[in-house]
Design a protein around this motif. Structure first.
Motif, short mmCIF file in Angstrom:
data_model
loop_
_atom_site.label_atom_id
_atom_site.label_comp_id
_atom_site.label_asym_id
_atom_site.label_seq_id
_atom_site.Cartn_x
_atom_site.Cartn_y
_atom_site.Cartn_z
N ILE A 14 0.84 -1.20 0.00
CA ILE A 14 0.00 0.00 0.00
C ILE A 14 0.87 1.25 0.00
O ILE A 14 0.63 2.19 -0.75
CB ILE A 14 -0.95 0.01 1.22
N TRP A 15 1.91 1.24 0.82
CA TRP A 15 2.79 2.41 0.91
C TRP A 15 3.75 2.47 -0.29
O TRP A 15 4.03 3.55 -0.80
CB TRP A 15 3.56 2.40 2.23
N GLY A 16 4.27 1.32 -0.71
CA GLY A 16 5.11 1.27 -1.91
C GLY A 16 6.25 2.27 -1.90
O GLY A 16 6.57 2.87 -2.94
N ARG A 17 6.87 2.45 -0.78
CA ARG A 17 7.95 3.45 -0.66
C ARG A 17 9.26 2.93 -1.22
O ARG A 17 9.68 1.80 -0.93
CB ARG A 17 8.13 3.84 0.80
N ALA A 18 9.92 3.75 -2.03
CA ALA A 18 11.21 3.36 -2.61
C ALA A 18 12.29 3.32 -1.54
O ALA A 18 12.29 4.13 -0.61
CB ALA A 18 11.59 4.35 -3.70
N TYR B 62 1.27 3.52 -3.17
CA TYR B 62 0.59 2.44 -3.88
C TYR B 62 1.55 1.80 -4.89
O TYR B 62 2.63 1.38 -4.52
CB TYR B 62 -0.70 2.95 -4.53
N ASP B 63 1.20 1.76 -6.18
CA ASP B 63 2.07 1.11 -7.17
C ASP B 63 2.84 2.11 -8.03
O ASP B 63 3.27 1.80 -9.14
CB ASP B 63 1.25 0.18 -8.07
N LYS B 64 3.03 3.30 -7.53
CA LYS B 64 3.70 4.37 -8.28
C LYS B 64 5.10 3.95 -8.74
O LYS B 64 5.52 4.28 -9.86
CB LYS B 64 3.79 5.63 -7.42
N PHE B 65 5.83 3.23 -7.89
CA PHE B 65 7.21 2.86 -8.21
C PHE B 65 7.35 1.38 -8.58
O PHE B 65 8.46 0.86 -8.63
CB PHE B 65 8.13 3.18 -7.04
N ALA B 66 6.22 0.72 -8.84
CA ALA B 66 6.24 -0.72 -9.10
C ALA B 66 7.12 -1.09 -10.29
O ALA B 66 7.85 -2.08 -10.26
CB ALA B 66 4.82 -1.22 -9.33
N GLY B 67 7.09 -0.31 -11.34
CA GLY B 67 7.89 -0.61 -12.52
C GLY B 67 9.18 0.16 -12.60
O GLY B 67 9.94 0.02 -13.56
N VAL B 68 9.44 0.95 -11.57
CA VAL B 68 10.64 1.79 -11.56
C VAL B 68 11.77 1.15 -10.76
O VAL B 68 12.93 1.14 -11.19
CB VAL B 68 10.33 3.18 -10.98
N PHE B 69 11.42 0.62 -9.59
CA PHE B 69 12.42 0.02 -8.71
C PHE B 69 12.18 -1.47 -8.54
O PHE B 69 11.06 -1.96 -8.71
CB PHE B 69 12.40 0.70 -7.34
N HIS B 70 13.26 -2.17 -8.20
CA HIS B 70 13.18 -3.62 -8.03
C HIS B 70 12.30 -4.00 -6.85
O HIS B 70 11.51 -4.95 -6.92
CB HIS B 70 14.58 -4.19 -7.84
N ASP B 71 12.42 -3.27 -5.76
CA ASP B 71 11.70 -3.64 -4.54
C ASP B 71 11.23 -2.40 -3.77
O ASP B 71 11.82 -2.04 -2.75
CB ASP B 71 12.59 -4.50 -3.64
N PRO B 72 10.19 -1.74 -4.25
CA PRO B 72 9.68 -0.54 -3.56
C PRO B 72 8.81 -0.90 -2.35
O PRO B 72 7.60 -0.69 -2.34
CB PRO B 72 8.87 0.17 -4.65
N SER B 73 9.45 -1.46 -1.34
CA SER B 73 8.70 -1.86 -0.15
C SER B 73 9.48 -1.49 1.11
O SER B 73 9.65 -2.31 2.02
CB SER B 73 8.42 -3.36 -0.17
N SER B 74 9.95 -0.26 1.12
CA SER B 74 10.80 0.19 2.23
C SER B 74 10.04 0.38 3.53
O SER B 74 10.57 0.16 4.61
CB SER B 74 11.47 1.51 1.83
#
Length: 207
Positions: A88-92, A112-124
């Motif tokens: 939900i947070w999807g933080r880089a 949310y999924d803003k960085f889903a296709g930008v970073f390998h693991d946006p779950s900081s």
């Protein structure tokens, strides 16, 4: 007695996996000596406390069952809640950002999924390793069961705080998290711990 021993062994095994092995996964490559040492120590501790449980009163055994229940639910719920929040947070992560830090987001703003296709693991956010490490606080409940540990309450609390602090600090140093990530990971986990204590153990302890 057999059920009680199994419960005791399960309690220490769950703590071992959540509080020790998982946070150490990123320190060593694969399954290292540290993992073997911790699992072995946990098995020894489980066997030790299993032998001690046979000598306590029926009332203490009932409290021990509840302590084990708190430990099991603590491990499961902290992992579940953290992994629900992460997507939900999807933080880089800090280590994946460019020098301009244009992808930085404040901890209180879900991405949310803003960085889903930008970073390998946006779950900081929040830190899962720190949340897992915080399950070590279950050892602070052992004095409720074993009288010879009653004067060790401060020591057990200190060990717990020190361990969580070391894991949290190491996660920041390697760039896996921001300070707010590890703070919230520990906070969420401790909140779950307090709630479980209030719902499962408080009435038994106050009697």
């Amino acid at each position: 007695n057999i059920l009680l021993k199994c419960l005791c062994a399960a309690f220490f095994f769950i703590w071992c996996v959540e509080a020790a092995v998982e946070p150490l996964h990123y320190i060593t490559d694969g399954f290292g000596i540290a993992h073997v040492a911790i699992i072995t120590s946990s098995i020894v501790l489980g066997g030790y406390f299993s032998s001690k449980v046979r000598k306590i009163t029926p009332t203490k055994r009932d409290i021990f069952r509840k302590v084990a229940s708190v430990g099991a639910w603590f491990s499961v719920l902290s992992t579940l809640v953290i992994n629900v929040i992460k997507p939900i947070w999807g933080r880089a992560r800090f280590r994946e950002m460019t020098p301009s830090f244009e992808s930085f987001s404040h901890w209180y703003l879900p991405q949310y999924d803003k960085f889903a296709g930008v970073f390998h693991d946006p779950s900081s956010f929040p830190s899962g390793h720190t949340a897992s490490a915080t399950t070590i606080f279950i050892i602070t409940l052992l004095p409720l069961v074993f009288d010879n540990l009653k004067n060790k309450q401060k020591l057990l609390s200190f060990i717990s705080i020190l361990y969580v602090g070391m894991v949290a600090t190491s996660r920041i140093i390697i760039g896996a998290h921001f300070a707010s990530d590890v703070t919230m990971g520990a906070t969420v986990s401790l909140l779950i711990f307090v709630l479980l204590y209030r719902f499962i153990l408080r009435d038994s302890v106050s009697k």
